[in-house]
Design an enzyme around this catalytic site. Sequence first.
Site, PDB file in Angstrom:
ATOM      1  N   GLU A  34       0.885  -1.179   0.000  1.00  0.00           N
ATOM      2  CA  GLU A  34       0.000   0.000   0.000  1.00  0.00           C
ATOM      3  C   GLU A  34       0.912   1.216   0.000  1.00  0.00           C
ATOM      4  OE1 GLU A  34      -3.068  -0.526  -0.316  1.00  0.00           O
ATOM      5  OE2 GLU A  34      -3.496  -2.478   0.575  1.00  0.00           O
TER       6      GLU A  34
ATOM      7  N   CYS B 186      -1.815   9.401   3.850  1.00  0.00           N
ATOM      8  CA  CYS B 186      -1.693   8.947   2.463  1.00  0.00           C
ATOM      9  C   CYS B 186      -2.892   9.432   1.658  1.00  0.00           C
ATOM     10  CB  CYS B 186      -1.600   7.430   2.413  1.00  0.00           C
ATOM     11  SG  CYS B 186      -2.815   6.645   3.460  1.00  0.00           S
TER      12      CYS B 186
HETATM   13  P1  NDP Z   1       8.667   4.883   4.056  1.00  0.00           P
HETATM   14  O1  NDP Z   1       8.449   4.232   2.754  1.00  0.00           O
HETATM   15  O2  NDP Z   1       9.805   5.808   4.200  1.00  0.00           O
HETATM   16  O3  NDP Z   1       8.822   3.785   5.206  1.00  0.00           O
HETATM   17  C1  NDP Z   1       7.838   2.821   5.450  1.00  0.00           C
HETATM   18  C2  NDP Z   1       8.443   1.646   6.183  1.00  0.00           C
HETATM   19  O4  NDP Z   1       9.365   0.964   5.347  1.00  0.00           O
HETATM   20  C3  NDP Z   1       9.218   2.032   7.435  1.00  0.00           C
HETATM   21  O5  NDP Z   1       8.980   1.073   8.443  1.00  0.00           O
HETATM   22  C4  NDP Z   1      10.658   1.969   6.968  1.00  0.00           C
HETATM   23  O6  NDP Z   1      11.575   1.771   8.008  1.00  0.00           O
HETATM   24  C5  NDP Z   1      10.577   0.756   6.056  1.00  0.00           C
HETATM   25  N1  NDP Z   1      11.674   0.596   5.105  1.00  0.00           N
HETATM   26  C6  NDP Z   1      12.425   1.548   4.520  1.00  0.00           C
HETATM   27  N2  NDP Z   1      13.329   0.981   3.687  1.00  0.00           N
HETATM   28  C7  NDP Z   1      13.159  -0.363   3.753  1.00  0.00           C
HETATM   29  C8  NDP Z   1      13.773  -1.487   3.148  1.00  0.00           C
HETATM   30  N3  NDP Z   1      14.780  -1.364   2.289  1.00  0.00           N
HETATM   31  N4  NDP Z   1      13.334  -2.713   3.454  1.00  0.00           N
HETATM   32  C9  NDP Z   1      12.314  -2.885   4.320  1.00  0.00           C
HETATM   33  N5  NDP Z   1      11.693  -1.861   4.938  1.00  0.00           N
HETATM   34  C10 NDP Z   1      12.087  -0.607   4.658  1.00  0.00           C
HETATM   35  O7  NDP Z   1       7.283   5.622   4.417  1.00  0.00           O
HETATM   36  P2  NDP Z   1       6.940   6.614   5.595  1.00  0.00           P
HETATM   37  O8  NDP Z   1       7.098   5.938   6.909  1.00  0.00           O
HETATM   38  O9  NDP Z   1       7.646   7.902   5.363  1.00  0.00           O
HETATM   39  O10 NDP Z   1       5.363   6.803   5.367  1.00  0.00           O
HETATM   40  C11 NDP Z   1       4.843   7.725   4.475  1.00  0.00           C
HETATM   41  C12 NDP Z   1       4.421   7.063   3.173  1.00  0.00           C
HETATM   42  O11 NDP Z   1       3.474   6.041   3.424  1.00  0.00           O
HETATM   43  C13 NDP Z   1       3.708   8.037   2.233  1.00  0.00           C
HETATM   44  O12 NDP Z   1       4.173   7.819   0.936  1.00  0.00           O
HETATM   45  C14 NDP Z   1       2.248   7.643   2.360  1.00  0.00           C
HETATM   46  O13 NDP Z   1       1.463   7.988   1.251  1.00  0.00           O
HETATM   47  C15 NDP Z   1       2.368   6.160   2.535  1.00  0.00           C
HETATM   48  N6  NDP Z   1       1.161   5.578   3.133  1.00  0.00           N
HETATM   49  C16 NDP Z   1       0.320   4.835   2.354  1.00  0.00           C
HETATM   50  C17 NDP Z   1      -0.869   4.343   2.868  1.00  0.00           C
HETATM   51  C18 NDP Z   1      -1.807   3.538   2.051  1.00  0.00           C
HETATM   52  O14 NDP Z   1      -2.714   2.919   2.614  1.00  0.00           O
HETATM   53  N7  NDP Z   1      -1.655   3.463   0.743  1.00  0.00           N
HETATM   54  C19 NDP Z   1      -1.256   4.625   4.252  1.00  0.00           C
HETATM   55  C20 NDP Z   1      -0.274   5.389   4.985  1.00  0.00           C
HETATM   56  C21 NDP Z   1       0.885   5.842   4.438  1.00  0.00           C
HETATM   57  P3  NDP Z   1      12.406   3.030   8.625  1.00  0.00           P
HETATM   58  O15 NDP Z   1      11.399   3.986   9.147  1.00  0.00           O
HETATM   59  O16 NDP Z   1      13.236   2.389   9.660  1.00  0.00           O
HETATM   60  O17 NDP Z   1      13.191   3.595   7.481  1.00  0.00           O
END
Ligand code: NDP
Length: 541
Positions: A304, A338
């Site tokens: 998502e 999001c």
């Molecule tokens: P990120 O993509 O930066 O991070 C999301 C998660 O992925 C975090 O737990 C992060 O860990 C982890 N992560 C990062 N790199 C890796 C990797 N290489 N392998 C595995 N896990 C990884 O998103 P944000 O936290 O900044 O959230 C905001 C985003 O989420 C926006 O784009 C928003 O639109 C989207 N979103 C979408 C929703 C939907 O339902 N479609 C709902 C809510 C949000 P760490 O923090 O440790 O880097």
Amino acid sequence: MAAKKVAKKAAKKAAKSNGSFKLTYATMFNPPEVMHTNFDKAVAKFRAEMGKDVPMLINGEDRFTEAKFDDRSPINTDWLLGTFQKGGVEEGKAALAAARAAAPQWANLKWKDRVKILRKAAAQIEKRLYEIGAVVAMEIGKNRMESLGDVQETADLISYYCDQMELNNGYIKPMGKDPLVGYNATNVSALKPYGVWVVISPFNFPFALAGGPSGAALAAGNTVVFKPASDTPYSGRLLAECFRDAGVPAGVFNYVTGGGSTIGQELISNPEVDGITFTGSYDVGMHIYKTFATGKHPRPCIAEMGGKNPAIVTAKADLDVAAQGIMRSAFGLQGQKCSACSRVYVENRVKDQFVEKLLDLTNKIAIGDPTQRANWLGPVANKNSYHDYANYSEELSQGGEILTGGKHLLEGDLGKGYFCAPTLVYLPTDHRLWKVEMFLPITTIAGYDDLDAALQLANDVDYGLTAGFYGSKKQMQLFFDNIEAGVTYANRPQGATTGAWPGFQPFGGWKGSGSTGKAGGSLYYVPQYLHEQSQTIIEKA
Ligand code: NDP
């Protein structure tokens, strides 16, 4: 259990808490007084206790590492909420091994028994609503009702997935009679769990986007390894405690912390994983989707991802309702949902009138420590977002016309956190930022003359998560027939593009916003965590 009975049970439960008030994102604007009192108490208690060293939970045991990271509040970075464990490859492997060892027993438990345990988990969450809500508010800077909503939504998501298991008899269903003459066959479709499921959550709904997918994976009979965003590890720990205290056995739900590129990368590349649910940005989501596809065989990856959500306002709209709904969706949680409304297309005939109303509401927003009752808008999540805001504002001031906002807020204690003014900008429709998810309190506005052209602009992005519309009934049909988005709303004052609730508004994205086309909190969600086995039994003649 019959559908009616399930619904009755849920309604009774809702009525019991907070009088007859049912908290959702659409009802949160005028809560009973007791919610404020309870929330204030919970914040005071947490502030008196915060700063602990908080462990991971692997195989039912607390686990510490030598390396730690700080969880500081974006409201005031002097506030150290806790220190957390910097888990790495070793901890990732340990959690997956625990989940693998626990998988057969959990899968073989009768689905009704799993559901019983998960209903207890939902009850635990509701019992700790204020405590967890206070942590969510402090950790990510959500206002009180948004924070409590995040927690209540989690309980409701888990309950909804339990309802779905019951309504579908655990997804074990008889098929038609075998057409082969002479055989007395029974045919059954049985959906079965995959095994070990990884859940990776984003910072913005730290509880619901951790507990929702985990609840579905667990109800379906998978074991889970869950990693929260590094900005929001605390609420993740509280979720792990709710599952543990509800009786989820050791190893069935494991909570690990650490960086996305370290422990996160291990979780997405380890062959022990049978399925993943990721919620977060498009770039990370696509990286995970592609990485996961390089395994030995295909495995489900529910990704998502981001949004760039439009609202269209026609001259036939009630402009007060449109301005209200758009303001709430543009700036709720500082534009970091999001589903946030980051683009507005308004018919030129009413543009000035509408923008005046929107500006008026925006300029009245109370900004400050969002744990305080008076404040609606809090800080952005972290230093990177704070800097991004300054850079985007600079770029927008050159390409467009900033109507309000565009600056950091530094007066008094605001300077200790990441506070940014809510920003509205007129922007030419060919500007690059119409297509970039800024994920900040910034919304761009353009006028249009022709509704078809507005719909084309609305669809001309790589995302397709949510969309809103304000106009007549006839125009509305054109919107629903043509808009490319998974979650759509018309004429909604509670939020133009935001505020879905489990069981009512399924929530999932099209195009670059989601990988499966099936939404959370919907009828089709739980089966994604199961694979089908067709069972044919021939009775002896
Ligand atoms: P990120 O993509 O930066 O991070 C999301 C998660 O992925 C975090 O737990 C992060 O860990 C982890 N992560 C990062 N790199 C890796 C990797 N290489 N392998 C595995 N896990 C990884 O998103 P944000 O936290 O900044 O959230 C905001 C985003 O989420 C926006 O784009 C928003 O639109 C989207 N979103 C979408 C929703 C939907 O339902 N479609 C709902 C809510 C949000 P760490 O923090 O440790 O880097």
